[in-house]
Scaffold this active site. Sequence first.
Site, PDB file in Angstrom:
ATOM      1  N   GLY A   1       0.848  -1.197   0.000  1.00 42.93           N
ATOM      2  CA  GLY A   1       0.000   0.000   0.000  1.00 42.93           C
ATOM      3  C   GLY A   1       0.880   1.241   0.000  1.00 42.93           C
ATOM      4  O   GLY A   1       0.574   2.249   0.644  1.00 42.93           O
TER       5      GLY A   1
ATOM      6  N   LEU B   1       1.547   3.490  -2.164  1.00 49.85           N
ATOM      7  CA  LEU B   1       1.194   4.730  -2.860  1.00 49.85           C
ATOM      8  C   LEU B   1       0.128   5.535  -2.118  1.00 49.85           C
ATOM      9  O   LEU B   1      -0.319   6.574  -2.581  1.00 49.85           O
ATOM     10  CB  LEU B   1       0.702   4.422  -4.285  1.00 49.85           C
ATOM     11  CG  LEU B   1       1.710   3.680  -5.177  1.00 49.85           C
ATOM     12  CD1 LEU B   1       1.146   3.487  -6.580  1.00 49.85           C
ATOM     13  CD2 LEU B   1       3.040   4.419  -5.250  1.00 49.85           C
ATOM     14  N   GLY B   2      -0.303   5.050  -0.955  1.00 46.86           N
ATOM     15  CA  GLY B   2      -1.346   5.744  -0.195  1.00 46.86           C
ATOM     16  C   GLY B   2      -0.799   6.885   0.643  1.00 46.86           C
ATOM     17  O   GLY B   2       0.388   7.213   0.598  1.00 46.86           O
TER      18      GLY B   2
ATOM     19  N   ARG C   1      -1.326  -0.829  -7.977  1.00 46.15           N
ATOM     20  CA  ARG C   1      -1.040  -0.218  -9.288  1.00 46.15           C
ATOM     21  C   ARG C   1       0.392   0.308  -9.304  1.00 46.15           C
ATOM     22  O   ARG C   1       0.976   0.564  -8.246  1.00 46.15           O
ATOM     23  CB  ARG C   1      -2.023   0.908  -9.604  1.00 46.15           C
ATOM     24  CG  ARG C   1      -1.916   2.036  -8.634  1.00 46.15           C
ATOM     25  CD  ARG C   1      -2.940   3.133  -8.883  1.00 46.15           C
ATOM     26  NE  ARG C   1      -2.871   4.099  -7.785  1.00 46.15           N
ATOM     27  CZ  ARG C   1      -2.056   5.134  -7.742  1.00 46.15           C
ATOM     28  NH1 ARG C   1      -1.236   5.416  -8.737  1.00 46.15           N
ATOM     29  NH2 ARG C   1      -2.038   5.945  -6.695  1.00 46.15           N
TER      30      ARG C   1
ATOM     31  N   ASP D   1      -1.244  -7.331  -5.179  1.00 49.24           N
ATOM     32  CA  ASP D   1      -2.590  -7.313  -4.614  1.00 49.24           C
ATOM     33  C   ASP D   1      -2.497  -7.998  -3.255  1.00 49.24           C
ATOM     34  O   ASP D   1      -2.176  -9.188  -3.177  1.00 49.24           O
ATOM     35  CB  ASP D   1      -3.529  -8.090  -5.560  1.00 49.24           C
ATOM     36  CG  ASP D   1      -4.946  -8.182  -5.012  1.00 49.24           C
ATOM     37  OD1 ASP D   1      -5.180  -7.758  -3.856  1.00 49.24           O
ATOM     38  OD2 ASP D   1      -5.811  -8.692  -5.741  1.00 49.24           O
TER      39      ASP D   1
ATOM     40  N   TYR E   1     -15.305  -0.143   8.393  1.00 52.59           N
ATOM     41  CA  TYR E   1     -13.862   0.089   8.579  1.00 52.59           C
ATOM     42  C   TYR E   1     -13.481  -0.143  10.042  1.00 52.59           C
ATOM     43  O   TYR E   1     -12.529  -0.876  10.346  1.00 52.59           O
ATOM     44  CB  TYR E   1     -13.564   1.530   8.148  1.00 52.59           C
ATOM     45  CG  TYR E   1     -12.161   2.024   8.401  1.00 52.59           C
ATOM     46  CD1 TYR E   1     -11.072   1.472   7.739  1.00 52.59           C
ATOM     47  CD2 TYR E   1     -11.933   3.092   9.277  1.00 52.59           C
ATOM     48  CE1 TYR E   1      -9.787   1.955   7.966  1.00 52.59           C
ATOM     49  CE2 TYR E   1     -10.663   3.589   9.493  1.00 52.59           C
ATOM     50  CZ  TYR E   1      -9.596   3.012   8.836  1.00 52.59           C
ATOM     51  OH  TYR E   1      -8.335   3.499   9.048  1.00 52.59           O
TER      52      TYR E   1
ATOM     53  N   LYS F   1     -11.101  -3.019  11.682  1.00 53.99           N
ATOM     54  CA  LYS F   1      -9.907  -2.674  12.468  1.00 53.99           C
ATOM     55  C   LYS F   1      -9.969  -3.327  13.853  1.00 53.99           C
ATOM     56  O   LYS F   1      -8.956  -3.820  14.356  1.00 53.99           O
ATOM     57  CB  LYS F   1      -9.751  -1.151  12.586  1.00 53.99           C
ATOM     58  CG  LYS F   1      -9.334  -0.474  11.279  1.00 53.99           C
ATOM     59  CD  LYS F   1      -7.982  -0.949  10.820  1.00 53.99           C
ATOM     60  CE  LYS F   1      -7.514  -0.347   9.520  1.00 53.99           C
ATOM     61  NZ  LYS F   1      -6.287  -0.970   8.995  1.00 53.99           N
TER      62      LYS F   1
HETATM   63  C1  AKB Z   1     -10.382   7.791   8.374  1.00 56.83           C
HETATM   64  O1  AKB Z   1     -10.869   8.927   8.538  1.00 56.83           O
HETATM   65  O2  AKB Z   1     -11.032   6.827   7.961  1.00 56.83           O
HETATM   66  C2  AKB Z   1      -8.932   7.572   8.735  1.00 56.83           C
HETATM   67  C3  AKB Z   1      -8.794   7.061  10.125  1.00 56.83           C
HETATM   68  C4  AKB Z   1      -9.028   7.955  11.273  1.00 56.83           C
HETATM   69  O3  AKB Z   1      -8.483   5.922  10.310  1.00 56.83           O
HETATM   70  N1  AKB Z   1      -8.192   8.781   8.565  1.00 56.83           N
END
Ligand code: AKB
Length: 314
Positions: A11, A13-14, A39, A52, A142, A146
């Site tokens: 990751g 390029l993030g 990419r 990937d 998300y 996590k």
């Molecule tokens: C987001 O806003 O999703 C991220 C984070 C706080 O993990 N920047």
Amino acid sequence: MESETKILVIGALGQVGSELVETLREKHGIDNVVASDIRKPDHVVGPFEVLDVMDAEAIKQIVLKHNIKHVYNLAALLSATAEKNPEFAWKLNMEGHFNVLNLAKEGIIDRIFWPSSIAVFGPTTPLDNTPQDCIMDPSTVYGISKLAGERWNQYYFEKYGVDVRSIRYPGLVGYKSLPGGGTTDYAVDIFHQAVKQGRYTCFLNSDTKLPMIYSGDAIRATIEIMEAPKENIKVRSSYNLAGMSFDPAELASAIQKQMPEFEMAYEPDFRQGIAASWPNCIDDSAARNDWNWNPAYDTNSLVEVMLENLRQPA
Ligand code: AKB
């Protein structure tokens, strides 16, 4: 002479990856840090592999080819983007993590960095000075991924002795790279728009306070936790990490101190709901005690470094 440990950044390029690769290469030499991403960049500097993170065999081949021992796995969909594609976000965020954890379980690599986030907290978490250990009820895909990843970190450490290290990143604010689909992105966009247009329309309410960190501090924390002696890492799920905290109105007035003509408007969207469920500020005493974490930037110095660099691009 001892040879340098070879590092792979997935990751690369993030938002975090690009700055992390640059800093790791300054420290360890270009050839010791292999960058990889799904990419290929337009301009490749140093060793680079298209990868990937969901392809376990491809990661293994790259690790063996370069004799990699430390992996920083940064590939993930962030909070706002993940809400638009929850199933894919879960798959990417979890499968990628397992693929790297399993390489350590097999003894092929010996250390992993995996970022968690303040998104692991939720509406019933204590939102002020949020403790390291407390109620965690994330309401985004998300945040769920996590939190699950953090539990897997602990599991792999306890059952298989995997040396995985992790930080709960606050919102990252820096001038070297653009954010990629998070709820805290406004705190970067605001500077670009301030410099270009002198005004910004914020997608959060004026009083939505969130923990933030200057990207240079976040990169330093990432490298410091990875380089700390193993016995100092007492939290194996993920460490709270703080830099500063502000709400959009406070950030706007800090910008106005340097750009009195700057104007701010508010048009909250779906990201307001996410931000409202996240902490206002974080207790990071465990990171400070265990591996000497200490942020260098506060809101005023952040505004200074951002405006200085965006006004005069290198
Ligand atoms: C987001 O806003 O999703 C991220 C984070 C706080 O993990 N920047």
